[in-house]
Design a protein around this motif. Structure first.
Motif, PDB file in Angstrom:
ATOM      1  N   VAL A 105       0.631  16.901 -40.558  1.00  0.00           N
ATOM      2  CA  VAL A 105       2.037  16.553 -40.786  1.00  0.00           C
ATOM      3  C   VAL A 105       2.442  15.365 -39.910  1.00  0.00           C
ATOM      4  O   VAL A 105       3.107  14.421 -40.367  1.00  0.00           O
ATOM      5  CB  VAL A 105       2.951  17.775 -40.522  1.00  0.00           C
ATOM      6  N   ASN A 106       1.986  15.378 -38.658  1.00  0.00           N
ATOM      7  CA  ASN A 106       2.393  14.300 -37.752  1.00  0.00           C
ATOM      8  C   ASN A 106       1.641  12.997 -38.020  1.00  0.00           C
ATOM      9  O   ASN A 106       2.193  11.915 -37.812  1.00  0.00           O
ATOM     10  CB  ASN A 106       2.261  14.753 -36.302  1.00  0.00           C
ATOM     11  N   LEU A 107       0.413  13.086 -38.497  1.00  0.00           N
ATOM     12  CA  LEU A 107      -0.295  11.858 -38.882  1.00  0.00           C
ATOM     13  C   LEU A 107       0.406  11.182 -40.062  1.00  0.00           C
ATOM     14  O   LEU A 107       0.592   9.967 -40.083  1.00  0.00           O
ATOM     15  CB  LEU A 107      -1.755  12.166 -39.254  1.00  0.00           C
ATOM     16  N   VAL A 108       0.794  11.988 -41.049  1.00  0.00           N
ATOM     17  CA  VAL A 108       1.479  11.418 -42.215  1.00  0.00           C
ATOM     18  C   VAL A 108       2.833  10.838 -41.792  1.00  0.00           C
ATOM     19  O   VAL A 108       3.196   9.717 -42.179  1.00  0.00           O
ATOM     20  CB  VAL A 108       1.666  12.489 -43.323  1.00  0.00           C
ATOM     21  N   TYR A 109       3.542  11.577 -40.945  1.00  0.00           N
ATOM     22  CA  TYR A 109       4.857  11.099 -40.497  1.00  0.00           C
ATOM     23  C   TYR A 109       4.709   9.775 -39.739  1.00  0.00           C
ATOM     24  O   TYR A 109       5.436   8.806 -39.982  1.00  0.00           O
ATOM     25  CB  TYR A 109       5.522  12.150 -39.595  1.00  0.00           C
ATOM     26  N   SER A 110       3.759   9.737 -38.835  1.00  0.00           N
ATOM     27  CA  SER A 110       3.591   8.547 -37.981  1.00  0.00           C
ATOM     28  C   SER A 110       3.188   7.319 -38.782  1.00  0.00           C
ATOM     29  O   SER A 110       3.538   6.201 -38.424  1.00  0.00           O
ATOM     30  CB  SER A 110       2.539   8.800 -36.914  1.00  0.00           C
ATOM     31  N   ARG A 111       2.445   7.538 -39.866  1.00  0.00           N
ATOM     32  CA  ARG A 111       2.046   6.394 -40.701  1.00  0.00           C
ATOM     33  C   ARG A 111       3.264   5.640 -41.224  1.00  0.00           C
ATOM     34  O   ARG A 111       3.244   4.429 -41.391  1.00  0.00           O
ATOM     35  CB  ARG A 111       1.205   6.922 -41.882  1.00  0.00           C
ATOM     36  N   ASP A 112       4.347   6.378 -41.467  1.00  0.00           N
ATOM     37  CA  ASP A 112       5.521   5.784 -42.102  1.00  0.00           C
ATOM     38  C   ASP A 112       6.678   5.514 -41.148  1.00  0.00           C
ATOM     39  O   ASP A 112       7.786   5.201 -41.585  1.00  0.00           O
ATOM     40  CB  ASP A 112       6.023   6.718 -43.221  1.00  0.00           C
ATOM     41  N   HIS A 113       6.431   5.674 -39.841  1.00  0.00           N
ATOM     42  CA  HIS A 113       7.517   5.479 -38.864  1.00  0.00           C
ATOM     43  C   HIS A 113       7.002   4.690 -37.662  1.00  0.00           C
ATOM     44  O   HIS A 113       5.795   4.546 -37.467  1.00  0.00           O
ATOM     45  CB  HIS A 113       8.073   6.839 -38.394  1.00  0.00           C
ATOM     46  N   SER A 114       7.947   4.245 -36.848  1.00  0.00           N
ATOM     47  CA  SER A 114       7.560   3.522 -35.626  1.00  0.00           C
ATOM     48  C   SER A 114       6.900   4.496 -34.642  1.00  0.00           C
ATOM     49  O   SER A 114       7.028   5.731 -34.780  1.00  0.00           O
ATOM     50  CB  SER A 114       8.804   2.907 -34.975  1.00  0.00           C
ATOM     51  N   VAL A 115       6.226   3.939 -33.650  1.00  0.00           N
ATOM     52  CA  VAL A 115       5.614   4.785 -32.620  1.00  0.00           C
ATOM     53  C   VAL A 115       6.689   5.640 -31.938  1.00  0.00           C
ATOM     54  O   VAL A 115       6.506   6.849 -31.723  1.00  0.00           O
ATOM     55  CB  VAL A 115       4.861   3.912 -31.584  1.00  0.00           C
ATOM     56  N   ALA A 116       7.821   5.030 -31.632  1.00  0.00           N
ATOM     57  CA  ALA A 116       8.888   5.781 -30.953  1.00  0.00           C
ATOM     58  C   ALA A 116       9.394   6.929 -31.826  1.00  0.00           C
ATOM     59  O   ALA A 116       9.583   8.055 -31.335  1.00  0.00           O
ATOM     60  CB  ALA A 116      10.039   4.832 -30.606  1.00  0.00           C
ATOM     61  N   GLU A 117       9.567   6.658 -33.103  1.00  0.00           N
ATOM     62  CA  GLU A 117      10.030   7.725 -34.009  1.00  0.00           C
ATOM     63  C   GLU A 117       8.969   8.819 -34.131  1.00  0.00           C
ATOM     64  O   GLU A 117       9.291  10.017 -34.156  1.00  0.00           O
ATOM     65  CB  GLU A 117      10.345   7.140 -35.395  1.00  0.00           C
ATOM     66  N   GLY A 118       7.714   8.394 -34.195  1.00  0.00           N
ATOM     67  CA  GLY A 118       6.628   9.364 -34.307  1.00  0.00           C
ATOM     68  C   GLY A 118       6.540  10.257 -33.075  1.00  0.00           C
ATOM     69  O   GLY A 118       6.327  11.472 -33.181  1.00  0.00           O
ATOM     70  N   LEU A 119       6.689   9.654 -31.922  1.00  0.00           N
ATOM     71  CA  LEU A 119       6.633  10.444 -30.678  1.00  0.00           C
ATOM     72  C   LEU A 119       7.796  11.429 -30.611  1.00  0.00           C
ATOM     73  O   LEU A 119       7.638  12.587 -30.189  1.00  0.00           O
ATOM     74  CB  LEU A 119       6.650   9.504 -29.468  1.00  0.00           C
ATOM     75  N   ASN A 120       8.947  10.965 -31.049  1.00  0.00           N
ATOM     76  CA  ASN A 120      10.130  11.831 -31.047  1.00  0.00           C
ATOM     77  C   ASN A 120       9.922  13.034 -31.982  1.00  0.00           C
ATOM     78  O   ASN A 120      10.197  14.188 -31.625  1.00  0.00           O
ATOM     79  CB  ASN A 120      11.351  11.014 -31.468  1.00  0.00           C
ATOM     80  N   TYR A 121       9.394  12.746 -33.164  1.00  0.00           N
ATOM     81  CA  TYR A 121       9.139  13.819 -34.150  1.00  0.00           C
ATOM     82  C   TYR A 121       8.111  14.808 -33.587  1.00  0.00           C
ATOM     83  O   TYR A 121       8.262  16.023 -33.691  1.00  0.00           O
ATOM     84  CB  TYR A 121       8.629  13.188 -35.445  1.00  0.00           C
ATOM     85  N   MET A 122       7.079  14.246 -32.949  1.00  0.00           N
ATOM     86  CA  MET A 122       6.002  15.069 -32.370  1.00  0.00           C
ATOM     87  C   MET A 122       6.547  16.018 -31.306  1.00  0.00           C
ATOM     88  O   MET A 122       6.183  17.203 -31.255  1.00  0.00           O
ATOM     89  CB  MET A 122       4.953  14.124 -31.753  1.00  0.00           C
ATOM     90  N   ALA A 123       7.413  15.463 -30.436  1.00  0.00           N
ATOM     91  CA  ALA A 123       7.968  16.290 -29.357  1.00  0.00           C
ATOM     92  C   ALA A 123       8.780  17.443 -29.933  1.00  0.00           C
ATOM     93  O   ALA A 123       8.681  18.590 -29.466  1.00  0.00           O
ATOM     94  CB  ALA A 123       8.844  15.428 -28.440  1.00  0.00           C
ATOM     95  N   THR A 124       9.538  17.140 -30.967  1.00  0.00           N
ATOM     96  CA  THR A 124      10.359  18.191 -31.580  1.00  0.00           C
ATOM     97  C   THR A 124       9.468  19.214 -32.283  1.00  0.00           C
ATOM     98  O   THR A 124       9.706  20.419 -32.228  1.00  0.00           O
ATOM     99  CB  THR A 124      11.360  17.568 -32.573  1.00  0.00           C
ATOM    100  N   TRP A 125       8.419  18.722 -32.924  1.00  0.00           N
ATOM    101  CA  TRP A 125       7.468  19.621 -33.600  1.00  0.00           C
ATOM    102  C   TRP A 125       6.831  20.579 -32.592  1.00  0.00           C
ATOM    103  O   TRP A 125       6.818  21.786 -32.754  1.00  0.00           O
ATOM    104  CB  TRP A 125       6.384  18.775 -34.281  1.00  0.00           C
ATOM    105  N   ASN A 126       6.302  19.994 -31.524  1.00  0.00           N
ATOM    106  CA  ASN A 126       5.531  20.814 -30.587  1.00  0.00           C
ATOM    107  C   ASN A 126       6.386  21.634 -29.635  1.00  0.00           C
ATOM    108  O   ASN A 126       5.871  22.520 -28.955  1.00  0.00           O
ATOM    109  CB  ASN A 126       4.550  19.934 -29.800  1.00  0.00           C
TER     110      ASN A 126
END
Ligand SMILES: CC/C=C\C=C\CC(=O)SCCNC(=O)CCNC(=O)[C@H](O)C(C)(C)COP(=O)(O)OP(=O)(O)OC[C@H]1O[C@@H](n2cnc3c(N)ncnc32)[C@H](O)[C@@H]1OP(=O)(O)O
Length: 287
Positions: free
Chosen positions: A236-257
């Motif tokens: 899920v996070n690989l797919v999300y990060s592909r379509d977002h900036s690094v900062a957005e991806g890190l933010n999503y990851m933190a919320t996920w984990n």
């Protein structure tokens, strides 16, 4: 997921797919119209959505392998069906006809987007030809394997249309070279296995289909044996990060984990690591 070894089984709900469970937690989805080279007919576009939505919700399924029955992986869209489904769409006026065509395209796009939306990793094993809609399909998968005799063709311009169900959006994210993507999409030339490997479209090339299927199932076994919390979170996070900036991806990851790190799987896996045991020796709850 309703299981069967072949679509001709009375228990199979599908006419174009054969769905089976070759090993624990592994679902095999086989495109199954070999006599028509697995051309994507009207039923196929719906059945893929139904099938992948079932897999997404099935805790007994942790990883998916997609392949094609018969001589080739797929000949792309069914050219006999396309006329009725897309080209002869009705509507009271141009606006309404256009609206109806748009709805069909969006529906067809979903056929492959469900693969990406499914949190379970999808390995696709490609042999022989992978034409048109086949490229749309494989670019939505997580891991691509092929045989030495495989070839790929973004065929759409040859039938008078711009590819509209994923290739133009996903292939540039898969292949590093924008120039190569443009060349393939604008000329419809065939790309063979060696170039597919060197360009990054596939990660492994096998001598033949038997070797590829064995390799795909072995890889699926490696994935299925690991924590489903870790595996699904990774996809899920690989797919999300592909379509977002690094900062957005890190933010999503933190919320996920912030929730997923509370799983028992982390302690179980860490303990196995401390004891120098394989993560595959750990039993994880279903997810
Ligand atoms: C909204 C739009 C959404 C998506 C759009 C997607 C666009 C595309 O997919 S574009 C690509 C369209 N596909 C093609 O142009 C490929 C056409 N087929 C071939 O070139 C060849 O069949 C082949 C893939 C190279 C395989 O060749 P071979 O192994 O020699 O098989 P054949 O003898 O040609 O075919 C056997 C059998 O299958 C039927 N068939 C093959 N492809 C299609 C197809 N795309 N649609 C419908 N039927 C197909 C073929 O007619 C034969 O049927 P018989 O009944 O045995 O005659």
């Amino acid at each position: 997921v309703p299981m069967s070894s072949s679509s001709s089984s009375p228990t199979s709900p599908y006419t174009t797919l054969a769905v089976s469970r070759p090993a624990e937690s592994i679902t095999h989805v086989e495109l199954n119209r070999p006599e028509k080279r697995n051309a994507m007919n009207r039923a196929f576009w719906s059945e893929m959505v139904e099938c992948f939505n079932e897999i997404a919700a099935d805790p007994d399924s942790r990883v998916v392998v997609v392949s094609g029955a018969g001589k080739i992986f797929t000949a792309g869209i069914d050219l006999m069906d396309i006329a009725g489904d897309v080209l002869q769409t009705d509507g009271d006026d141009t606006a309404r006809t256009s609206w109806n065509i748009r709805n069909t395209i969006v529906k067809y796009q979903e056929t492959f987007s469900v693969i990406e939306k499914c949190p379970k990793p999808v390995i696709v094993a490609i042999h022989g030809a992978c034409v048109g809609g086949g490229v749309d399909l494989v670019t939505a998968c997580d891991i691509r394997l092929c045989t030495q005799d495989a070839w790929f063709q973004v065929k759409e311009v040859d039938i008078g249309l711009a590819a509209d169900v994923g290739t133009l959006q996903r292939l540039p994210k898969v292949i590093g070279s924008r120039s190569l993507v443009n060349e393939l999409a604008l000329t419809a030339r065939k790309m063979y296995a060696d170039e597919a490997k060197s360009s990054g479209l596939v990660s492994r090339v096998f001598a033949d289909k038997d070797a590829m299927m064995a390799g795909a199932l072995e890889m699926a076994g490696e994935i299925a044996a690991r924590s489903p919390v870790a595996i699904q979170g990774t996809k899920v996070n690989l797919v999300y990060s592909r379509d977002h900036s690094v900062a957005e991806g890190l933010n999503y990851m933190a919320t996920w984990n912030m929730s997923m790190l509370q799983t028992h799987d982390v302690m179980k896996s860490a303990q196995a690591a401390m004891e120098k045991k394989s993560p595959k020796s750990v039993t994880f709850s279903k997810l």
